[in-house]
Write a protein that holds these residues in place. Structure first.
Motif, mmCIF file in Angstrom:
data_model
loop_
_atom_site.group_PDB
_atom_site.id
_atom_site.type_symbol
_atom_site.label_atom_id
_atom_site.label_comp_id
_atom_site.label_asym_id
_atom_site.label_seq_id
_atom_site.Cartn_x
_atom_site.Cartn_y
_atom_site.Cartn_z
ATOM 1 N N THR B 224 0.794 -1.123 -0.166
ATOM 2 C CA THR B 224 0.027 -0.079 -0.030
ATOM 3 C C THR B 224 0.962 1.326 -0.269
ATOM 4 O O THR B 224 0.293 2.249 -0.365
ATOM 5 C CB THR B 224 -0.898 0.151 1.145
ATOM 6 O OG1 THR B 224 -0.176 0.046 2.405
ATOM 7 C CG2 THR B 224 -1.875 -1.301 1.210
ATOM 8 N N ASP B 225 2.008 1.246 0.660
ATOM 9 C CA ASP B 225 2.853 2.416 0.629
ATOM 10 C C ASP B 225 4.021 2.269 -0.126
ATOM 11 O O ASP B 225 4.880 3.096 -0.176
ATOM 12 C CB ASP B 225 3.399 2.520 2.176
ATOM 13 C CG ASP B 225 2.131 3.016 3.014
ATOM 14 O OD1 ASP B 225 1.245 2.822 2.618
ATOM 15 O OD2 ASP B 225 2.689 3.947 4.034
ATOM 16 N N LEU B 229 1.202 1.745 -4.957
ATOM 17 C CA LEU B 229 0.667 3.228 -5.272
ATOM 18 C C LEU B 229 0.864 3.600 -6.788
ATOM 19 O O LEU B 229 0.205 4.561 -7.291
ATOM 20 C CB LEU B 229 1.358 4.119 -4.384
ATOM 21 C CG LEU B 229 0.819 4.074 -2.727
ATOM 22 C CD1 LEU B 229 1.779 5.239 -2.112
ATOM 23 C CD2 LEU B 229 -0.417 4.978 -2.858
ATOM 24 N N PRO B 232 -2.474 1.412 -9.881
ATOM 25 C CA PRO B 232 -3.392 1.714 -10.338
ATOM 26 C C PRO B 232 -3.268 2.588 -11.728
ATOM 27 O O PRO B 232 -4.247 2.997 -12.435
ATOM 28 C CB PRO B 232 -4.238 2.734 -9.416
ATOM 29 C CG PRO B 232 -3.515 2.484 -8.125
ATOM 30 C CD PRO B 232 -2.044 2.003 -8.685
ATOM 31 N N GLY B 303 -0.354 11.050 -11.182
ATOM 32 C CA GLY B 303 -1.294 9.972 -10.847
ATOM 33 C C GLY B 303 -0.976 9.823 -9.390
ATOM 34 O O GLY B 303 -2.008 9.485 -8.625
ATOM 35 N N VAL B 304 0.261 9.506 -8.984
ATOM 36 C CA VAL B 304 0.462 9.208 -7.545
ATOM 37 C C VAL B 304 -0.140 10.311 -6.630
ATOM 38 O O VAL B 304 -0.428 10.317 -5.814
ATOM 39 C CB VAL B 304 2.061 8.813 -7.406
ATOM 40 C CG1 VAL B 304 2.275 8.778 -5.727
ATOM 41 C CG2 VAL B 304 2.416 7.599 -8.002
ATOM 42 N N ILE B 305 0.126 11.416 -7.037
ATOM 43 C CA ILE B 305 -0.195 12.725 -6.248
ATOM 44 C C ILE B 305 -1.595 12.674 -5.910
ATOM 45 O O ILE B 305 -1.981 12.750 -5.106
ATOM 46 C CB ILE B 305 0.591 13.942 -6.964
ATOM 47 C CG1 ILE B 305 1.890 13.924 -6.899
ATOM 48 C CG2 ILE B 305 -0.405 15.356 -6.177
ATOM 49 C CD1 ILE B 305 2.480 15.117 -7.600
ATOM 50 N N ALA B 306 -2.404 12.501 -7.402
ATOM 51 C CA ALA B 306 -3.608 12.563 -7.141
ATOM 52 C C ALA B 306 -4.203 11.269 -6.255
ATOM 53 O O ALA B 306 -5.147 11.542 -5.588
ATOM 54 C CB ALA B 306 -4.001 12.440 -8.290
ATOM 55 N N ILE B 307 -3.897 10.341 -6.237
ATOM 56 C CA ILE B 307 -4.117 9.159 -5.281
ATOM 57 C C ILE B 307 -3.674 9.436 -3.849
ATOM 58 O O ILE B 307 -4.740 9.361 -3.212
ATOM 59 C CB ILE B 307 -3.228 7.733 -5.741
ATOM 60 C CG1 ILE B 307 -3.870 6.992 -6.961
ATOM 61 C CG2 ILE B 307 -3.466 6.778 -4.593
ATOM 62 C CD1 ILE B 307 -3.222 6.008 -7.556
ATOM 63 N N LEU B 308 -2.499 9.828 -3.492
ATOM 64 C CA LEU B 308 -2.159 10.233 -2.175
ATOM 65 C C LEU B 308 -3.224 11.344 -1.793
ATOM 66 O O LEU B 308 -3.521 11.353 -0.612
ATOM 67 C CB LEU B 308 -0.811 10.780 -2.163
ATOM 68 C CG LEU B 308 0.096 10.114 -2.451
ATOM 69 C CD1 LEU B 308 1.550 10.555 -2.749
ATOM 70 C CD2 LEU B 308 0.197 8.863 -1.319
ATOM 71 N N ARG B 309 -3.731 12.354 -2.543
ATOM 72 C CA ARG B 309 -4.528 13.294 -2.236
ATOM 73 C C ARG B 309 -5.858 12.762 -1.862
ATOM 74 O O ARG B 309 -6.435 13.023 -0.948
ATOM 75 C CB ARG B 309 -4.604 14.265 -3.582
ATOM 76 C CG ARG B 309 -3.509 15.199 -3.453
ATOM 77 C CD ARG B 309 -4.349 16.656 -3.215
ATOM 78 N NE ARG B 309 -3.161 17.829 -3.040
ATOM 79 C CZ ARG B 309 -2.340 18.164 -3.999
ATOM 80 N NH1 ARG B 309 -2.598 18.006 -5.372
ATOM 81 N NH2 ARG B 309 -1.341 19.077 -3.758
ATOM 82 N N ALA B 310 -6.266 11.902 -2.931
ATOM 83 C CA ALA B 310 -7.394 11.223 -2.959
ATOM 84 C C ALA B 310 -7.820 10.440 -1.652
ATOM 85 O O ALA B 310 -8.797 10.298 -0.966
ATOM 86 C CB ALA B 310 -7.969 10.523 -4.209
ATOM 87 N N LEU B 311 -6.670 9.732 -1.192
ATOM 88 C CA LEU B 311 -6.878 9.017 -0.059
ATOM 89 C C LEU B 311 -6.655 9.879 1.219
ATOM 90 O O LEU B 311 -6.529 9.107 2.258
ATOM 91 C CB LEU B 311 -5.728 7.885 -0.241
ATOM 92 C CG LEU B 311 -5.969 7.098 -1.254
ATOM 93 C CD1 LEU B 311 -4.945 5.838 -1.335
ATOM 94 C CD2 LEU B 311 -7.397 6.179 -1.367
ATOM 95 N N ARG B 313 -3.988 11.293 2.280
ATOM 96 C CA ARG B 313 -2.615 11.129 2.765
ATOM 97 C C ARG B 313 -1.797 12.282 2.741
ATOM 98 O O ARG B 313 -0.656 12.293 3.166
ATOM 99 C CB ARG B 313 -1.834 9.992 2.052
ATOM 100 C CG ARG B 313 -2.610 8.572 2.300
ATOM 101 C CD ARG B 313 -1.579 7.432 1.894
ATOM 102 N NE ARG B 313 -2.224 6.335 1.706
ATOM 103 C CZ ARG B 313 -2.140 5.126 1.118
ATOM 104 N NH1 ARG B 313 -0.784 5.185 0.517
ATOM 105 N NH2 ARG B 313 -2.805 4.079 1.007
ATOM 106 N N VAL B 314 -1.955 13.160 2.099
ATOM 107 C CA VAL B 314 -1.371 14.418 1.959
ATOM 108 C C VAL B 314 -2.151 15.546 2.392
ATOM 109 O O VAL B 314 -3.365 15.508 2.101
ATOM 110 C CB VAL B 314 -0.555 14.723 0.535
ATOM 111 C CG1 VAL B 314 0.720 13.608 0.530
ATOM 112 C CG2 VAL B 314 -1.409 14.651 -0.638
#
Lengths: 314, 314
Positions: B224-225, B229, B232, B303-311, B313-314
């Motif tokens: 997951t970390d 990431l 997807p 994409g990774v940033i978008a996911i981190l935001r979406a989840l 985590r940032v």
């Protein structure tokens, strides 16, 4: 150890080796407000390093820089001894070659104050195999990042036979202080954790391509549009915990355990002993904590939607 | 085939078996505006089905329902013959048991107009092994979804020895029309694609737990970390394409090919022949299309940033 600064007292970091991984570390440490000294013997290394840091900077800015973050705090130092003489921490990211790593770590060790922790980005070698020529092997440790180190949170920390426990603890604390997600491993295993998992998947993918069973594109699509959408939210074992319905991992293993032996992959399965079954079941229960299956499902669903949105797929 | 409706003319779908997967299909088809007839012989099945659909509905509403979507368009039909008599498509999601599937498919086949396509959610059996007792095996096909079928886009479509090519094409077109991401496989392989990859990873995870090398929680966190990431956004092969730097997959295989043989997993690696090497390199080039390495990196990072935001985590 006498003289070692606290993990949260680190101000200056030396990056030895500035390829894709070393430069990624450099960019990350600069963004977190550290002074970074870089060393790499390759012709043109400084130019490539600055280019890679500049390329990563917009993403890092977007994620939020530390107040004191400044690319001007990067120094490229062509002399290894000078690069290591006044530093609080060293991250080595040289090419993946055991001889080279043994030699380089010994050279770093010889010019660095003995209390300074030296961490290696190696993606697979045990530190026991790399620290053999160091005079102070007790301060050497693996700190394995994932590409790109400035975005992927994970760092796997594990010592070698001659590494002190204090060094492993210090490195774990430092990486956590620097904002990373840290796994501290209790024992050395080649490839550590995530790379062993990645490699298992990768080899099965190669088998499928080799046998003409699937194309590269089908394999990648099967992950990006399938289980890969779940993995940023819940790992592979918790995923199977949910696949068991309300019965969780216990139901899963009790009902599908026998199919472990079906020839789905070319990987030989371990014997599913009662001990193994319990270890996996208990591990899932522990990880789930007080979250019910329904809560985990809701968490997963909300996460998948957020990702789908975030990636512009809905 | 005479009388078969076009894939985009489907109005009514029968879901045979309404456990977690069958109910997930039911929720998805209702949300896409189809009439759904459900059959399941288990006591209390209808109540559980309606509960599961209600639980999924907020997520489906959030993602956007079809104009005509209505949970009132679900009919629970206790008689299998009546459930199959007036339908345009059947999705079977019975428990994973070969005997049971063979028998159930034969029973469905006997009460369904011969032009109607019957798809199975099996997560691993080849259709060749399941269609053996059907009078009209040519209309049977695997349509393998991922849990939860109402959120994960992927469906793997593959026929058996007796399946007509028309059926495979029709099913692929239908799932695509229904909004899914479809992989149409050319040959049968147990576990299809994504599950073979998942299983390879899963077995390696079991080995690590078994050997005391990592805990369940460490294994899940490592995904997951870490590499999870990225998955997807870009699949495992394109991921390694980027790990090769500007040289891409070619550099990767030419430099790290030999390490395929290192004992990182208990999976025996295939011989890295020139043919295999080229197939993987060419497949990556084809998948990358006209996107440069830099563009792929930028895509990945965003994409990774978008996911981190979406989840969150940032």
């Amino acid at each position: 150890m006498t003289g070692r600064v606290g993990p949260d007292q680190v101000r200056t970091i030396t990056c030895v080796g500035t390829g894709v991984i070393g430069a990624g570390w450099g960019a990350y440490f600069l963004a977190r407000g550290f002074d970074v000294i870089a060393w790499d013997p390759a012709p043109g290394a400084e130019g490539r390093l600055r280019h890679l840091i500049d390329a990563a900077w917009p993403a890092l800015t977007d994620l939020g820089l530390a107040d004191s973050a400044d690319r001007a705090r990067l120094t490229f130092e062509p002399d290894l001894a000078r690069a290591c003489s006044e530093t609080d921490f060293i991250q080595e990211s040289a090419p993946e070659d055991l001889e080279l790593k043994q030699d380089l770590l010994a050279r770093i060790d010889a010019v660095t104050a003995p209390e300074v922790v030296i961490s290696s980005s190696t993606s697979g070698y045990p530190m026991s195999d790399m620290q053999t020529r160091c005079a102070h092997p007790e301060r050497t440790v693996v700190g394995h990042p994932f590409n790109p180190p400035y975005l992927i949170p994970l760092v796997e920390v594990v010592g070698g036979k001659l590494t002190s426990e204090d060094t492993v603890t210090w490195a774990s604390d430092f990486f956590r202080y620097a904002g990373k997600s840290v796994i501290t491993m209790q024992s050395e295993v080649p490839g550590f954790i995530a790379n062993r998992l990645q490699e298992a998947l990768w080899r099965e993918a190669l088998h499928m391509v080799n046998a003409g069973e699937a194309t590269v594109e089908q394999i990648d699509l099967s992950i990006t549009d399938g289980p890969g959408l779940r993995w940023p939210i819940q790992g592979p074992l918790l995923t199977f915990h949910l696949a068991g319905g309300q019965g969780g991992m216990a139901h899963m293993l009790d009902h599908f355990g026998p199919s472990l032996k079906s020839p789905w992959t070319r990987l030989e399965a371990p014997e599913l002993t009662a001990e193994l079954r319990d270890a996996v079941v208990d591990g899932c229960a522990e990880e789930a904590g007080d979250r019910s299956i329904d809560e985990l499902v809701a968490e997963r669903d909300a996460g998948v939607i957020a990702i789908l949105r975030a990636l512009g797929r809905v």
